[in-house]
Scaffold this motif. Structure first.
Motif, PDB file in Angstrom:
ATOM      1  N   SER A   1     -33.476  50.121  91.299  1.00 46.25           N
ATOM      2  CA  SER A   1     -33.631  51.038  92.429  1.00 46.25           C
ATOM      3  C   SER A   1     -35.085  51.439  92.649  1.00 46.25           C
ATOM      4  O   SER A   1     -35.446  51.913  93.725  1.00 46.25           O
ATOM      5  CB  SER A   1     -32.781  52.298  92.220  1.00 46.25           C
ATOM      6  OG  SER A   1     -33.379  53.171  91.267  1.00 46.25           O
TER       7      SER A   1
ATOM      8  N   GLY B   1     -37.027  52.718  95.906  1.00 45.60           N
ATOM      9  CA  GLY B   1     -37.552  54.077  95.860  1.00 45.60           C
ATOM     10  C   GLY B   1     -39.049  54.149  96.035  1.00 45.60           C
ATOM     11  O   GLY B   1     -39.569  55.061  96.697  1.00 45.60           O
TER      12      GLY B   1
ATOM     13  N   ILE C   1     -31.829  57.103  93.085  1.00 43.70           N
ATOM     14  CA  ILE C   1     -32.913  56.155  93.326  1.00 43.70           C
ATOM     15  C   ILE C   1     -34.143  56.643  92.576  1.00 43.70           C
ATOM     16  O   ILE C   1     -34.557  57.799  92.732  1.00 43.70           O
ATOM     17  CB  ILE C   1     -33.220  56.020  94.831  1.00 43.70           C
ATOM     18  CG1 ILE C   1     -31.999  55.473  95.572  1.00 43.70           C
ATOM     19  CG2 ILE C   1     -34.423  55.111  95.068  1.00 43.70           C
ATOM     20  CD1 ILE C   1     -32.175  55.382  97.070  1.00 43.70           C
TER      21      ILE C   1
END
Length: 482
Positions: free
Chosen positions: A211, A215, A414
């Motif tokens: 993630s 992010g 995230i």
């Protein structure tokens, strides 16, 4: 780290404004402010209830500095967990400094960057990842970055990490207990259940690590490179997207000799557009440097916008004859071969200068020649006029389609912080060693070493494990007053 003094700082941005807020925190905050504040009521501040507002005058002896509102927060029911006073005064820089200097003379110390949030962490009001999210909330400049930071500040990320750490800690305790009964050869930790836990932790850690790619670009803006031959309208497109004259526009080819960057929010997502030098063969040394930078920006970009000039007579002739599109085909294929997963938007610009028939011809021929069936997911075609704005909104929709917002829409955690990312990688490395040890049937004392290390790295994220140096590095990046 133990802080027993009282600190003061301006909590609002420096400079003139309608009001300013001066924050005071520490065990003596109320005692220091009370003699300086003359309320319009009869009670002194130390006699007032927590979470109340009071109107009065800030005085230095008999001299009135300002009429102000004073908010009282008794610890631990405050942001820092300590007694806190917030003085809302008029926003004159002179008044701000007079009040702050008065408070320092009476016993306050000027706060260090992030010291109010540091005290909140040390007093157990939030964990370290939540404290870091405070800075991200302040810095967020689009909806997506704000959503991620708010979720982290509310403890979404922390709870996920703490749950993994607690389950791993329970098994670690059982394995450590086995070491005390090593001579009896007993197993308190069920190896099958432990194996299931390790697999689940591995899955979660990998998801969180993956993630970070999403992010990081959401937090810093999704880089989009605008490329193409000279004079096809790259700078005009940048200006149209930003809705301002950011880049120099000229009919002279090679005007843009360096990259020009700016950011804009589209659909709640931050995009960082990069106007690059036109790609062409040239003997101009400075222009060649710009062209070299263009290819560097393509490498760094998440999305590439490749511009074509619809008004170019030679291009229209090539289309009608079924010939190669003046090297455009080669350049696009080169980009796709080098970056097969990188989204590309082929943008036919200046359609306001061609007939409806030519527009249809462009769309049909380019779709057939430049976009194969296997590429349709990562290549889009947009017909626009950067000068009039026609089709620009459709281009923005394409850009949003390319952004992986699935995790964001599903409210998944995230990772946006590089420190968290590094700790997760180290934790995964140790968990992998534990999995290998389980598979090999290693004894508990050997696996316990790797489990302790995994717990350590997970604890680094939330601050269960921290050092003065680590805290100093984190809070040094905060603004003063927060």
């Amino acid at each position: 780290m133990i802080y027993d003094d009282t600190i003061v700082a301006l909590a609002t941005p420096p400079g003139a404004g309608a009001i300013a807020v001066i924050r005071v925190s520490g065990s003596k905050a109320i005692d220091i402010v009370s003699p300086l504040f003359h309320a319009k009521g009869e009670k002194a501040l130390e006699e007032q209830a927590s979470h109340t507002l009071h109107l009065g005058h800030i005085k230095d002896g008999h001299r009135v500095i300002d009429e102000a509102l004073v908010s009282i927060f008794h610890g631990p029911r405050s942001y820092t967990g300590e007694n806190t006073i917030e003085i809302s005064c008029h926003g004159s820089p002179y008044i701000q400094q007079e009040i702050i200097q008065l408070l320092t003379r009476k016993g306050c110390r000027i706060a260090q960057p992030g010291e109010f949030t540091l005290r909140a962490f040390l007093n157990g009001k939030m964990d370290l990842s939540q404290a870091e999210a405070v800075a991200d909330v302040i810095a967020s400049d689009n909806e997506a970055a704000h959503q991620i930071a708010m979720s982290q500040m509310r403890g979404g990320f922390s709870s996920e990490i703490n749950q993994l750490r607690e389950e791993l800690l329970n098994f670690a305790s059982l394995i450590e207990l086995e070491l005390d009964f090593a001579e009896e050869d007993v197993e308190f930790a069920n190896r099958e259940q432990f194996n299931d836990l390790i697999k689940r932790i591995t899955f979660v850690l990998k998801r969180l690590i993956d993630s970070f790619a999403v992010g990081n670009v959401i937090k810093n803006g999704i880089p989009v490179a605008i490329v193409g031959e000279p004079n096809v309208g790259k700078s005009t497109l940048l200006n149209a997207l930003l809705n301002e004259e950011r880049a120099i526009v000229s009919e002279i080819a090679g005007t843009t000799r360096d990259t020009v960057e700016d950011e804009i929010t589209i659909g709640g997502m931050g995009f960082r557009f990069i106007d690059t030098a036109g790609i062409r063969a040239t003997e101009d040394v400075v222009e060649n440097i710009g062209i070299k930078k263009t290819f560097e920006k393509i490498d760094q970009a998440q999305v590439v916008i490749y511009l074509i000039d619809a008004s170019h007579s030679a291009l229209r002739a090539s289309l009608s004859k079924g010939e190669n599109l003046l090297g455009i085909q080669t350049e696009i294929e080169e980009i796709k071969n080098k970056y097969p997963q990188k989204p590309v938007v082929i943008v036919v610009n200046k359609i306001d200068q061609v007939s409806t028939e030519d527009r249809s011809s462009f769309e049909r021929e380019i779709q057939e020649r430049l976009i194969t069936d296997s590429q349709r997911k990562n290549i889009r075609l947009a017909l626009i006029s950067a000068k009039t704005g026609e089709g620009v909104e459709r281009l923005q929709e394409f850009l949003l389609d390319f952004v992986n917002t699935g995790a964001l829409k599903n409210d998944q955690t995230i990772v946006t912080n590089a420190r968290h990312y590094d700790a997760l990688l180290k934790a995964l490395e140790e968990i992998t060693k534990v999995q290998e040890g389980l598979n090999a049937g290693l004894s508990g004392d050997l696996m316990a070493i790797d489990i302790r290390q995994a717990l350590y790295h997970l604890g680094e994220i939330t601050g269960s494990i921290s050092t003065d140096d680590l805290l100093g590095n984190i809070f040094a990046n905060f603004c003063i007053g927060k």
